[in-house]
Enzyme design. Structure first.
Site, PDB file in Angstrom:
ATOM      1  N   CYS A  90       0.880  -1.259  -0.049  1.00  0.00           N
ATOM      2  CA  CYS A  90       0.019   0.010   0.035  1.00  0.00           C
ATOM      3  C   CYS A  90       0.599   1.431  -0.015  1.00  0.00           C
ATOM      4  O   CYS A  90       1.401   1.708  -1.074  1.00  0.00           O
ATOM      5  CB  CYS A  90      -1.062  -0.022   1.144  1.00  0.00           C
ATOM      6  N   HIS A 205      -3.594  -5.574   2.266  1.00  0.00           N
ATOM      7  CA  HIS A 205      -3.348  -5.761   3.992  1.00  0.00           C
ATOM      8  C   HIS A 205      -3.941  -7.100   4.214  1.00  0.00           C
ATOM      9  O   HIS A 205      -4.471  -8.103   3.336  1.00  0.00           O
ATOM     10  CB  HIS A 205      -3.832  -4.666   4.799  1.00  0.00           C
TER      11      HIS A 205
HETATM   12  N1  GLN Z   1      -1.978   6.840   2.680  1.00  0.00           N
HETATM   13  C1  GLN Z   1      -2.080   6.000   1.630  1.00  0.00           C
HETATM   14  C2  GLN Z   1      -3.571   6.010   0.937  1.00  0.00           C
HETATM   15  O1  GLN Z   1      -4.532   6.379   1.608  1.00  0.00           O
HETATM   16  C3  GLN Z   1      -1.926   4.402   2.010  1.00  0.00           C
HETATM   17  C4  GLN Z   1      -2.748   3.818   2.999  1.00  0.00           C
HETATM   18  C5  GLN Z   1      -2.238   2.469   3.399  1.00  0.00           C
HETATM   19  O2  GLN Z   1      -0.851   2.287   3.386  1.00  0.00           O
HETATM   20  N2  GLN Z   1      -3.258   1.699   3.775  1.00  0.00           N
HETATM   21  O3  GLN Z   1      -3.549   5.762  -0.240  1.00  0.00           O
END
Ligand code: GLN
Length: 248
Positions: A90, A205
């Site tokens: 992510c 995740h």
């Molecule tokens: N901050 C990033 C987004 O919202 C990554 C979020 C995350 O790692 N889940 O796209």
């Protein structure tokens, strides 16, 4: 001894993705191999000779700090140049790209993945399932996505999977801006994650490696410098049960 780098867990550790390093260590130990996790925090130099590297997800401000540190330090880039396996989730995916959008601005990425990340029209939250595109993988990939990133792959990157449920890298609105490129618009629409050289990145995740043992073993095999097929299978009914439940 297999050394597993957990890179910047203090800023890229919001979503439980530290579990990926634990899964790699455990799957190595269950096969009688010695394995250790090397935690590298913000400000620490990133060793360039670890066997495998894990980066997790994080919030916008935190991921900007991560990108700045990784660019200034250069250790992860040297590891990638030497073909060492890197697994990024992510925000980790976004940070390893060419640029990403966070906290209202466009930020330089580390440039290990030919990808740019803009913003989705609506946050992607929920289960994401894909059919693997990366050669060597055959089992459906399952994870939980929670992001605002609309990631468009350039010609040097390929998707990790092709989405069958959920959003994945981008939605159609963000794709409107894409012209040309070797990954077609229809492939971009279905793309989940990115693969380039020794880097595998995903929006999943879960942690992803707890839900996707085949992917965990692919990374472990690469860390050991052996073929995936040479790893003895692990009989873990609890993992099969988790997958069956999540894929239902
Ligand atoms: N901050 C990033 C987004 O919202 C990554 C979020 C995350 O790692 N889940 O796209």
């Amino acid at each position: 001894m297999i050394s597993i780098g957990l890179i910047l867990p203090d800023v890229l550790g919001t979503y439980g993705d530290d579990g990926n390093a634990l899964v790699l260590r455990q799957r190595a130990r269950m096969r009688g191999l010695e394995a250790e996790i090397v935690r590298v925090k913000l400000g620490d130099p990133v060793p360039s000779t670890l066997d495998v590297y894990c980066l997790g997800g994080g919030e916008d401000t935190a991921q900007i700090l991560a990108a700045e540190h990784l660019i200034a330090d250069g250790g992860l880039t040297r590891a990638a140049s030497a073909g060492r396996p890197i697994f990024a989730i992510c925000a980790g995916l976004q940070v390893l790209g060419e640029s990403f959008r966070a906290s209202g601005r466009v930020v330089d990425g580390v440039g290990l993945i030919d990808a740019t990340t803009a913003s989705l029209s609506k946050r992607a939250i929920g289960e994401v399932v894909s059919t693997p595109v990366l050669p060597g993988l055959s089992a459906p990939l399952t994870g939980f996505e929670n992001h605002m990133g609309a990631t468009i792959l350039g010609p040097d990157a390929s998707p990790l999977g092709s989405v069958t449920r959920g959003v994945g890298n981008t939605d159609l609105a963000a794709l409107g801006a894409v012209e040309g490129g070797s990954v077609s618009v229809s492939e971009q629409k279905l793309a989940e994650g990115a693969v380039q050289g020794s880097v595998i990145a995903t929006y999943m995740h879960g942690p992803a490696l707890a839900r996707n043992p085949e992917l965990a073993d692919l990374l472990l095999a690469r860390a050991m410098g052996v073929e995936l097929a040479s790893l003895a299978p692990l009989d873990l009914p609890v993992v099969d049960k988790l997958r069956a439940e999540r894929l239902r």
